[in-house]
Design a protein around this motif. Structure first.
Motif, short mmCIF file in Angstrom:
data_model
loop_
_atom_site.label_atom_id
_atom_site.label_comp_id
_atom_site.label_asym_id
_atom_site.label_seq_id
_atom_site.Cartn_x
_atom_site.Cartn_y
_atom_site.Cartn_z
N TRP A 45 0.81 -1.07 0.09
CA TRP A 45 0.01 -0.20 0.21
C TRP A 45 0.92 1.21 0.09
N ASN A 46 0.29 2.24 -0.75
CA ASN A 46 1.23 3.32 -0.68
C ASN A 46 0.05 4.69 -0.59
N THR A 48 0.20 7.43 -2.44
CA THR A 48 -0.02 7.68 -3.82
C THR A 48 -0.22 6.35 -4.52
N LEU A 80 8.11 4.38 5.90
CA LEU A 80 7.37 5.76 5.59
C LEU A 80 8.50 6.82 5.63
N LEU A 81 8.16 8.02 5.55
CA LEU A 81 9.16 9.11 5.28
C LEU A 81 9.67 9.51 6.88
N SER A 85 4.71 10.60 9.83
CA SER A 85 3.90 9.96 8.91
C SER A 85 3.86 8.66 9.15
N ALA A 88 0.43 9.01 11.24
CA ALA A 88 -0.34 9.19 10.19
C ALA A 88 -1.12 8.18 9.51
N VAL A 89 -0.25 7.30 9.29
CA VAL A 89 -0.78 5.90 8.51
C VAL A 89 -1.35 5.25 9.42
N THR A 106 11.18 2.88 9.14
CA THR A 106 11.20 4.43 9.05
C THR A 106 12.42 5.00 9.81
#
Ligand code: NAP
Length: 302
Positions: A45-46, A48, A80-81, A85, A88-89, A106
């Motif tokens: 999953w991403n 974008t 992730l970043l 993030s 957030a996810v 991460t």
């Protein structure tokens, strides 16, 4: 900090596992690709979606939502970043993560890793923190060092899968340890790289290209790293008056600082090191080893 015992054990024979990778940036794509190559069932999953579709074309199973991605596998990898993030996810799917294993590779600070470990524990999630000492092109090769800390059972149970990325090492139950080692090694890297650039700036006014400087400097600087273990022996022994070491007075950087000024180069990088050497000399340690500035670094930590 407590004594750290780095543990490495040989990987077991590969066993296909269902694994989800959240985050398909440059690194997440490399991790997912290596897992597919090792024969695992990889759901991706991403944020974008176009990036998810690209990996689906290579055999990954695309998930339409984070919820579906988490539900697909008992093992979830987050790449992730940053720390924000990750929350957030994952915060919206925390209930779905309960009872699963989460490997978060991460980049975070140790404190952020500990915060995530506590968050995971509060929600019944087994948490393993990871730090990737590699660029994406290295993933899947033994020179990719992947550092882990946190849940030992997650590390042991999934060791064969983790080994698909590179050389896996578990540093301890304290989830912050992998990040700590990662950032400490990177601090050495950045100081070394900045030092190279300082030297390149010094010779530039003499018409020397950075490429020519690199060709001359690289073998010498690489050879210097062979001296780390000798330096470490002095630091660990705590006796800076040992024979045979370069003294602080011999290490005075005054000539380098002056030559930098004469070349019109900033001394912002080198001044702090010179100040540490000077303070130790002024304190009466001129004849002791250069390694004594370690005491300055420890002492000046906020
Ligand atoms: N690349 C390296 O050489 C390297 C080396 C060592 C460690 N790492 C670490 O690995 C991690 C990933 O690096 P990378 O190179 O893959 O970075 P990247 O190419 O910039 O990818 C970042 C990923 O995070 C996602 N993302 C960012 N903010 C988000 C948010 N608020 N919500 C949901 N998704 C978000 C992006 O999704 P979108 O596609 O939607 O933007 C993308 O999947 C970082 O922590 C990095 O420090 C990277």
């Amino acid at each position: 900090m407590a004594t750290i015992e780095a543990t490495t054990t040989p990987g077991q024979a590969g066993r296909a596992t269902a694994v989800t990778v959240l985050g398909l940036g440059a690194m997440g794509r490399a991790l997912a690709t290596a897992l597919m190559a090792a024969g695992h069932r990889v759901t991706v999953w991403n944020r974008t979606p176009a990036r998810t579709a690209a990996l689906a074309g290579q055999g990954a199973i695309p998930a339409d939502s984070v919820h579906d991605a988490v539900a697909a596998s008992p093992l979830v990898v987050a790449c992730l970043l940053d720390h924000a993030s990750v929350h957030a996810v994952l915060d919206p799917v925390v209930d779905g993560l309960a009872g699963r294993a989460l490997v978060n590779v991460t980049t975070t600070t140790p404190a952020q890793a500990l915060e995530l470990a506590a968050w995971a524990s509060d929600h019944g999630i087994a948490y393993l923190d990871g730090a990737l000492m590699a660029v994406p092109e290295m993933i899947g090769r033994p020179e990719a060092a992947i550092l882990y800390s946190g849940d030992a059972t997650v590390f042991e149970d999934h060791r064969a899968l983790l080994d698909a990325w590179g050389d896996s090492t578990w540093f301890g139950a304290d989830a912050g340890l992998a990040s700590l080692w990662d950032l400490a090694i990177l601090s050495g890297m950045y100081l070394l790289l900045a030092g190279f650039l300082h030297g390149a700036a010094m010779v530039a006014p003499a018409g020397v290209s950075a490429a020519d400087f690199a060709a001359r400097a690289a073998p010498f600087l690489a050879a210097m790293t062979d001296g780390f273990s000798g330096m470490a022996d002095v630091v660990d022994g705590g006796d800076y008056s040992v024979e045979g070491r370069q003294s602080l007075s011999f290490s005075d950087l005054g000539d380098i600082v002056q030559a930098s000024v004469d070349q019109g180069v900033s001394t912002e990088l080198i001044d702090p090191i010179q100040r540490m050497i000077r303070r130790q000399i002024d304190a009466g340690h001129a004849d002791e080893a250069f390694e004594r500035i370690y005491e300055e670094i420890r002492r000046t930590a906020p």
